[in-house]
Write a protein that holds these residues in place. Structure first.
Motif, short mmCIF file in Angstrom:
data_model
loop_
_atom_site.label_atom_id
_atom_site.label_comp_id
_atom_site.label_asym_id
_atom_site.label_seq_id
_atom_site.Cartn_x
_atom_site.Cartn_y
_atom_site.Cartn_z
N ALA A 1 0.57 -1.46 0.17
CA ALA A 1 0.29 0.19 0.13
C ALA A 1 1.14 1.42 -0.17
O ALA A 1 1.93 1.32 1.15
CB ALA A 1 -0.93 0.10 1.25
N ASN A 2 0.57 2.10 -0.25
CA ASN A 2 0.95 3.69 -0.65
C ASN A 2 -0.15 4.38 -0.61
O ASN A 2 -1.38 4.07 -0.72
CB ASN A 2 2.21 3.60 -1.67
CG ASN A 2 1.28 3.48 -3.29
OD1 ASN A 2 0.15 4.47 -2.63
ND2 ASN A 2 2.32 3.88 -3.81
N ILE A 3 0.62 5.35 -0.02
CA ILE A 3 0.07 7.10 -0.07
C ILE A 3 0.75 8.16 -0.05
O ILE A 3 0.53 8.51 0.18
CB ILE A 3 -1.00 7.06 2.19
CG1 ILE A 3 -2.00 7.91 1.80
CG2 ILE A 3 0.46 7.18 2.44
CD1 ILE A 3 -3.17 8.07 3.57
N LEU A 4 -0.24 9.46 -0.80
CA LEU A 4 0.38 10.09 -0.98
C LEU A 4 -0.04 11.28 -0.08
O LEU A 4 -0.96 11.07 0.45
CB LEU A 4 -0.79 11.07 -2.42
CG LEU A 4 -0.57 10.51 -3.99
CD1 LEU A 4 -1.93 10.55 -5.06
CD2 LEU A 4 1.28 9.84 -4.33
N ASN A 5 0.59 12.22 -0.39
CA ASN A 5 0.21 13.34 0.38
C ASN A 5 -1.24 14.10 0.68
O ASN A 5 -1.99 14.41 1.94
CB ASN A 5 1.67 14.57 0.37
CG ASN A 5 2.51 14.38 1.27
OD1 ASN A 5 2.59 13.78 1.44
ND2 ASN A 5 3.48 15.44 0.84
N SER A 6 -1.94 13.69 -0.53
CA SER A 6 -3.36 14.42 -0.89
C SER A 6 -3.95 13.43 0.35
O SER A 6 -5.23 13.48 0.69
CB SER A 6 -3.88 14.29 -1.96
OG SER A 6 -3.64 13.44 -2.44
N GLY A 7 -3.59 12.16 0.63
CA GLY A 7 -4.30 11.08 1.19
C GLY A 7 -4.82 10.06 0.29
O GLY A 7 -5.84 9.31 0.80
N THR B 1 -5.11 -1.51 6.06
CA THR B 1 -5.90 0.54 5.75
C THR B 1 -4.07 0.81 6.60
O THR B 1 -3.29 1.07 7.72
CB THR B 1 -5.90 0.98 7.24
OG1 THR B 1 -7.76 0.31 6.69
CG2 THR B 1 -6.70 2.31 6.67
N ILE B 2 -3.78 2.33 5.30
CA ILE B 2 -2.50 2.81 5.81
C ILE B 2 -3.03 4.56 5.53
O ILE B 2 -3.93 4.94 5.12
CB ILE B 2 -1.50 2.77 4.21
CG1 ILE B 2 -0.24 3.56 4.09
CG2 ILE B 2 -2.31 3.42 3.11
CD1 ILE B 2 0.55 3.74 3.30
N SER B 3 -2.43 5.08 6.72
CA SER B 3 -2.65 6.67 7.09
C SER B 3 -1.54 7.12 7.03
O SER B 3 -0.61 6.53 7.75
CB SER B 3 -3.92 6.72 8.06
OG SER B 3 -2.70 5.22 9.43
N SER B 4 -1.81 8.67 7.11
CA SER B 4 -0.37 8.97 7.74
C SER B 4 -1.16 9.99 8.96
O SER B 4 -1.87 10.72 8.92
CB SER B 4 0.06 9.88 6.39
OG SER B 4 -0.57 10.70 5.91
N ARG B 5 0.30 10.81 9.34
CA ARG B 5 0.44 11.70 10.60
C ARG B 5 1.34 12.54 10.45
O ARG B 5 2.74 12.11 10.08
CB ARG B 5 -0.50 10.84 11.31
CG ARG B 5 0.46 9.46 12.25
CD ARG B 5 -0.02 8.88 13.48
NE ARG B 5 0.66 7.55 13.66
CZ ARG B 5 1.81 7.80 14.68
NH1 ARG B 5 2.11 8.51 15.74
NH2 ARG B 5 2.37 6.25 14.35
N ASN B 6 0.94 13.45 11.95
CA ASN B 6 2.87 14.22 11.85
C ASN B 6 3.14 14.67 10.94
O ASN B 6 4.44 14.40 10.36
CB ASN B 6 3.54 12.85 12.58
CG ASN B 6 4.83 13.12 12.90
OD1 ASN B 6 4.76 15.04 13.32
ND2 ASN B 6 5.91 12.59 13.43
#
Length: 118
Positions: A49-55, A68-73
């Motif tokens: 999985a990967n995720i862009l800065n856009s979400g 589920t992939i998610s970003s924070r910080n």
């Protein structure tokens, strides 16, 4: 130089859950995409999985609905929540971070092992 620190790997029973985390540091302003790849025993690395800065997120077909992939910080940390882990999900998980401008390099973490507890 971007550095990636991974955590969260370990042993898990089939059907169990695990969360992997990866934090990027050093020159992260150019990072626009982060993700996870897996290398199973005797196999090549493949995208999980990967995720862009856009979400916007992308998943391998085999993990859709379970991972589920998610970003924070401020987008410098990416988490991969894995549920209903199966035998095919075992292996070494590598965090990746890709620059979207400048040298456009793709950085790899050292890898963290997900294995069964049997």
């Amino acid at each position: 130089q971007v550095q990636l620190e991974e955590s969260g790997g370990g042993f898990v029973e089939p059907g169990g859950s695990l969360t992997l985390s990866c934090t990027a540091s050093g020159g992260t302003a150019s990072i626009g995409l982060m993700g996870w790849h897996r290398q199973g025993p005797g196999k090549e690395r493949e995208l999980v999985a990967n995720i862009l800065n856009s979400g916007e997120a992308k998943y391998a077909d085999s993990v859709k609905g379970r991972f589920t992939i998610s970003s924070r910080n401020a987008k410098n940390t990416v988490d991969l929540q894995m549920t209903d882990i199966q035998n095919d999900n075992k292996g070494v998980y590598y965090c990746t971070a890709s620059q979207v401008w400048g040298a456009r390099r793709k950085y790899w973490g050292q890898g963290t092992l997900v294995n069964d507890s049997l």
